[in-house]
Design an enzyme around this catalytic site. Sequence first.
Site, mmCIF file in Angstrom:
data_model
loop_
_atom_site.group_PDB
_atom_site.id
_atom_site.type_symbol
_atom_site.label_atom_id
_atom_site.label_comp_id
_atom_site.label_asym_id
_atom_site.label_seq_id
_atom_site.Cartn_x
_atom_site.Cartn_y
_atom_site.Cartn_z
ATOM 1 N N THR A 1 0.865 -1.166 -0.020
ATOM 2 C CA THR A 1 -0.109 -0.010 -0.151
ATOM 3 C C THR A 1 0.844 1.344 0.033
ATOM 4 O O THR A 1 1.991 0.941 0.539
ATOM 5 C CB THR A 1 -0.973 0.025 1.385
ATOM 6 O OG1 THR A 1 -0.197 0.147 2.456
ATOM 7 C CG2 THR A 1 -1.843 -1.041 1.193
ATOM 8 N N GLU B 1 -5.895 -3.779 0.352
ATOM 9 C CA GLU B 1 -6.358 -4.757 1.253
ATOM 10 C C GLU B 1 -7.396 -5.502 0.879
ATOM 11 O O GLU B 1 -7.687 -6.672 1.457
ATOM 12 C CB GLU B 1 -6.197 -4.288 2.834
ATOM 13 C CG GLU B 1 -5.008 -3.781 3.321
ATOM 14 C CD GLU B 1 -4.595 -2.330 3.034
ATOM 15 O OE1 GLU B 1 -5.366 -1.766 2.095
ATOM 16 O OE2 GLU B 1 -4.086 -1.531 3.830
ATOM 17 N N LYS C 1 -12.512 18.123 12.646
ATOM 18 C CA LYS C 1 -13.340 18.265 13.716
ATOM 19 C C LYS C 1 -13.751 19.699 14.186
ATOM 20 O O LYS C 1 -12.839 20.078 14.823
ATOM 21 C CB LYS C 1 -12.916 17.292 14.871
ATOM 22 C CG LYS C 1 -13.733 16.661 15.492
ATOM 23 C CD LYS C 1 -13.231 15.409 16.467
ATOM 24 C CE LYS C 1 -14.319 14.814 17.109
ATOM 25 N NZ LYS C 1 -13.919 13.845 18.347
ATOM 26 N N TRP D 1 -18.053 16.327 13.225
ATOM 27 C CA TRP D 1 -17.203 16.114 11.920
ATOM 28 C C TRP D 1 -17.742 16.673 10.661
ATOM 29 O O TRP D 1 -18.968 16.851 10.278
ATOM 30 C CB TRP D 1 -16.994 14.555 11.534
ATOM 31 C CG TRP D 1 -16.135 13.798 12.442
ATOM 32 C CD1 TRP D 1 -15.268 14.261 13.193
ATOM 33 C CD2 TRP D 1 -16.112 12.464 12.501
ATOM 34 N NE1 TRP D 1 -14.578 13.240 13.934
ATOM 35 C CE2 TRP D 1 -15.094 12.184 13.648
ATOM 36 C CE3 TRP D 1 -17.048 11.346 12.144
ATOM 37 C CZ2 TRP D 1 -14.737 10.850 13.891
ATOM 38 C CZ3 TRP D 1 -16.631 10.035 12.604
ATOM 39 C CH2 TRP D 1 -15.488 9.825 13.303
HETATM 40 P P1 AMP Z 1 -5.631 2.044 -2.298
HETATM 41 O O1 AMP Z 1 -5.310 0.893 -1.193
HETATM 42 O O2 AMP Z 1 -4.192 2.920 -2.549
HETATM 43 O O3 AMP Z 1 -6.267 1.769 -3.356
HETATM 44 O O4 AMP Z 1 -6.289 3.434 -1.201
HETATM 45 C C1 AMP Z 1 -7.572 2.892 -0.663
HETATM 46 C C2 AMP Z 1 -8.285 4.210 -0.201
HETATM 47 O O5 AMP Z 1 -8.607 4.933 -1.200
HETATM 48 C C3 AMP Z 1 -9.435 3.894 0.533
HETATM 49 O O6 AMP Z 1 -9.077 3.575 1.803
HETATM 50 C C4 AMP Z 1 -10.224 5.397 0.384
HETATM 51 O O7 AMP Z 1 -9.800 6.281 1.400
HETATM 52 C C5 AMP Z 1 -9.793 5.796 -0.931
HETATM 53 N N1 AMP Z 1 -10.812 5.616 -1.696
HETATM 54 C C6 AMP Z 1 -10.901 4.457 -2.673
HETATM 55 N N2 AMP Z 1 -11.906 4.474 -3.302
HETATM 56 C C7 AMP Z 1 -12.824 5.613 -3.054
HETATM 57 C C8 AMP Z 1 -13.812 6.421 -3.314
HETATM 58 N N3 AMP Z 1 -14.669 5.909 -4.287
HETATM 59 N N4 AMP Z 1 -14.402 7.544 -2.642
HETATM 60 C C9 AMP Z 1 -13.512 7.865 -1.796
HETATM 61 N N5 AMP Z 1 -12.343 7.383 -1.284
HETATM 62 C C10 AMP Z 1 -11.734 6.189 -1.952
#
Ligand code: AMP
Length: 540
Positions: free
Chosen positions: A184, A329, A438, A443
Site C-alpha cells: 500500500t 487490502e 473536527k 465532523w
Molecule cells: P488504495 O489501497 O491505494 O487503493 O487506497 C484505498 C483508499 O482510497 C481507501 O481507503 C479510501 O480512503 C480511498 N478511496 C478509494 N475509493 C474511493 C472512493 N470511491 N471514494 C472515496 N475514497 C476512496
Amino acid sequence: MLGLMQEWPLLVHKIIDHASLYHGDREVVTRTTEGPMARTDYRTLARRARQLADALDKRGVANGDRLGTLAWNSARHMECWFGIAGIGAVVHTLNPRLFPEQLAWIINHAQDRMLFFDITFAELVAELVPHLKSVETYVALTDRDHLPQNIPHLVAYEDLIAEGSGDFAWKEFDEHTACGLCYTSGTTGNPKGVLYSHRSNVLHAMMACATDTLGLSCRDTILPVVPMFHANAWSIAHAGPMVGAKLVMPGPKLDGKSLCELFNGEQVTMTAAVPTVWMAALQYLEQSGERFSHLKRVVIGGAAAPQAMIEVFEKKYGVEVVHAWGMTELSPIGTVGTPTAKVAAQPYERQLDYKVRQGRPPFGLEAKIVDGDGRELPRDGKAAGRLKVRGPAVAKAYFQGDGPSAFDADGWFDTGDVATLDGDGYMTITDRAKDVIKSGGEWISSIAIENIAVGHPAVAEAAVIAVGHPKWGERPLLVVVPKPGRTVAKADILAHLAGRIAKWWMPDEIVFVEALPHTATGKIQKVALRERFADYRLPG
Ligand code: AMP
C-alpha cells in the site's frame, strides 16, 4: 456430514486456461513501450505464460519466491502474472511512481529474486540496482533488439521465455498459496505488503464479474486504465479473461488523447480509472469536440467521483458511471454503485444522490461502522464511524506481520475510512480517519465539500484540509486549482457552496494554487498539503 462434491482448487492460472480454451481468439491489444500496437489473443498469451513458467522453473524459481514487476498494463505483464503464479511463485507488482528510495525499500523488504521491467523504466532500474540486495536477475520486458544498457544480470523477456515450453504443466498446490504481493502507498510509516492468495484472487474475480459489480461479459471490450500495479488493476486482468472479454492495454500512454484514440479505435465498451485520469480525459474531449463511439460504462474509484464528473459522463456522453470504493487490502473491490431496483425506479436527479455515494457491498464483503469504542453504529445513513470489513478477499495480516494492528480478533479489518451506511447497504465515505476535520466536536466531511467545489465550472480540482482554530479546534480550508485559463473569485465559490452544505461546514477561507500534490496512485496527498499549510492562520 461433509458434502460429496469435488475438490477443485481455485488457482488463478485456471482462469487463463479457461480463456485459452473457450475464448482462444479473443484479442489482447497493447500499446507497447517500444511504440507500435501489438495484438495477441488468449490462446497465445496462455501458451507464452506456460513458457515463462517453465523457464522460471528451470532457472530454479521455487514456490513462494517473490518476483517483482515494474510494468505498465500489457499482454506481457499479464503473461508474467499467470506464468509466475502457475509455479507457485509470487508476482510482486511495483508502482513506478514511487520514489526510488521507497521502491528499493519495498523490493528489499519483499526480497524479490527477479525484477521484470518495461524498458521505459530502464533508467530507474539502473538507479535502483546498487541498492537492491536480493535481485539476481533483471528481465527487460522486450526483445533482444531493444535491450537497455547498464543493467547487470540482464535478460530479454523474449529470450527468457524461449527457454521454456508452451506445453509445460502447471504445478499443483493448495489454493491458499500466495500468488500476488502489493504494497500500500503508506502515507504514514513504511509501506505494508498485502499478500493475495490464489483462492482470494479467483473469488474476488468472480465477485468482480457479477452483473451488479463490474458486470463483465465476453462481448465486452475492456480498457483497464487503472494500472496492474495499483491494487490488482481492480481485478480486470483476472476478471477479463475469466469471462473472455477483449482487453485493450494502454501501456505507458495514459493522457486524454492517447486513451480516446484507443477507446474509439478499439471500440472499447467498458473502462476503469481514478478521477484524476478522467479529469484529463474529459478536458481533452471538451477541447477536441470528440465523443466516445462505443463506450457504455466507466468505473470510477480510488478517490471520490465528483457529481459534476458523473453528470458529464452520463448526460453529455451517454456513458453510465459506476462509482466504486476499494482498497489494496480488499483485492481491491469493496463497494459498487450499481443501482438497486428501488433507486433505478427514481427520477434521474434523485438517482444522482446515490451515484455520488460509494455503492453497496457485493456478496463476499461484510461491512459495518463502529464508534471510538468499537461499538457498532446504526445503518441509518446518518451516523458516521470507522468502517470495518471482512471477507474471503480481505487481508488478515500484512506481509511479514508489519504494520499497526488494523485486524481485530473477530477478523474485521479497520479500513481507516470514516463512512455512513444506510439500510440498503449504500455507503458514503466522508473521510480518511486521519483527514477528518473536527469542528466544535462535530465532523465535517472534506470529501463532500470537495465534490461540490469541483462542480463549479471554473474549478479543476479542490481539496479541503483542517486548520487550527482557537474556538472550534479545527475549521475547513478549501484549496482550489482553477481550470487552465480561467479565473474565479472566492465569493463565486462560496456562493456555489451555499445551500448545498450545512452553514457550519462552509470553508473559513479559500486559497488558490496552481496544482495539488498527488500520491503514486493518483489521490490528493493531504499529508503534504497539510504540511504546506502548517503555518497557515485563518484571517482574523
Ligand atoms: P488504495 O489501497 O491505494 O487503493 O487506497 C484505498 C483508499 O482510497 C481507501 O481507503 C479510501 O480512503 C480511498 N478511496 C478509494 N475509493 C474511493 C472512493 N470511491 N471514494 C472515496 N475514497 C476512496
